[in-house]
Design an enzyme around this catalytic site. Structure first.
Site, short mmCIF file in Angstrom:
data_model
loop_
_atom_site.label_atom_id
_atom_site.label_comp_id
_atom_site.label_asym_id
_atom_site.label_seq_id
_atom_site.Cartn_x
_atom_site.Cartn_y
_atom_site.Cartn_z
N TYR A 16 0.56 -1.12 0.32
CA TYR A 16 0.00 0.05 0.04
C TYR A 16 1.22 1.70 0.28
CZ TYR A 16 -3.49 -3.27 1.26
OH TYR A 16 -4.32 -4.26 1.13
N CYS A 17 0.43 2.46 -0.15
CA CYS A 17 0.95 3.59 -0.70
C CYS A 17 1.54 3.91 0.99
CB CYS A 17 -0.24 4.35 -1.00
SG CYS A 17 0.31 5.90 -1.26
N PRO A 18 2.91 4.66 0.73
CA PRO A 18 3.44 4.54 -0.76
C PRO A 18 4.66 3.53 -1.06
CG PRO A 18 4.86 5.79 1.46
CD PRO A 18 3.52 5.22 1.64
#
Length: 79
Positions: A16-18
């Site tokens: 998941y981000c980042p």
């Protein structure tokens, strides 16, 4: 160019981000200019982050596809 035509692959599924873009930033350096990197991801934020990454760093986003549970990107490394 089809989704199966690439030189190097980055599997960012489950991240998941980042993290996907951070890994992409490192992995693109392993790709020779003009060659194609395929990125596989499951995080919807990559639909925003990866095109921006390419735009800002001078790489060509050749193709972007979304399936039921996965996002695929073909990126040609710029000079």
């Amino acid at each position: 160019m089809g989704a199966d035509e690439f030189d190097v692959e980055l599997d960012a599924r489950g991240l998941y981000c980042p993290e996907p873009v951070m890994l992409l930033h490192n992995r693109i350096n392993d790709v020779a200019p003009g060659r194609v990197l395929r990125v596989r991801a499951t995080d919807p934020s990559t639909t925003r982050d990866i095109p921006r990454f390419c735009q800002f760093l001078g790489h060509e986003l050749i193709n972007q596809q979304e399936t039921d549970d996965e996002y695929l990107y073909l990126i040609r490394r710029g000079e």
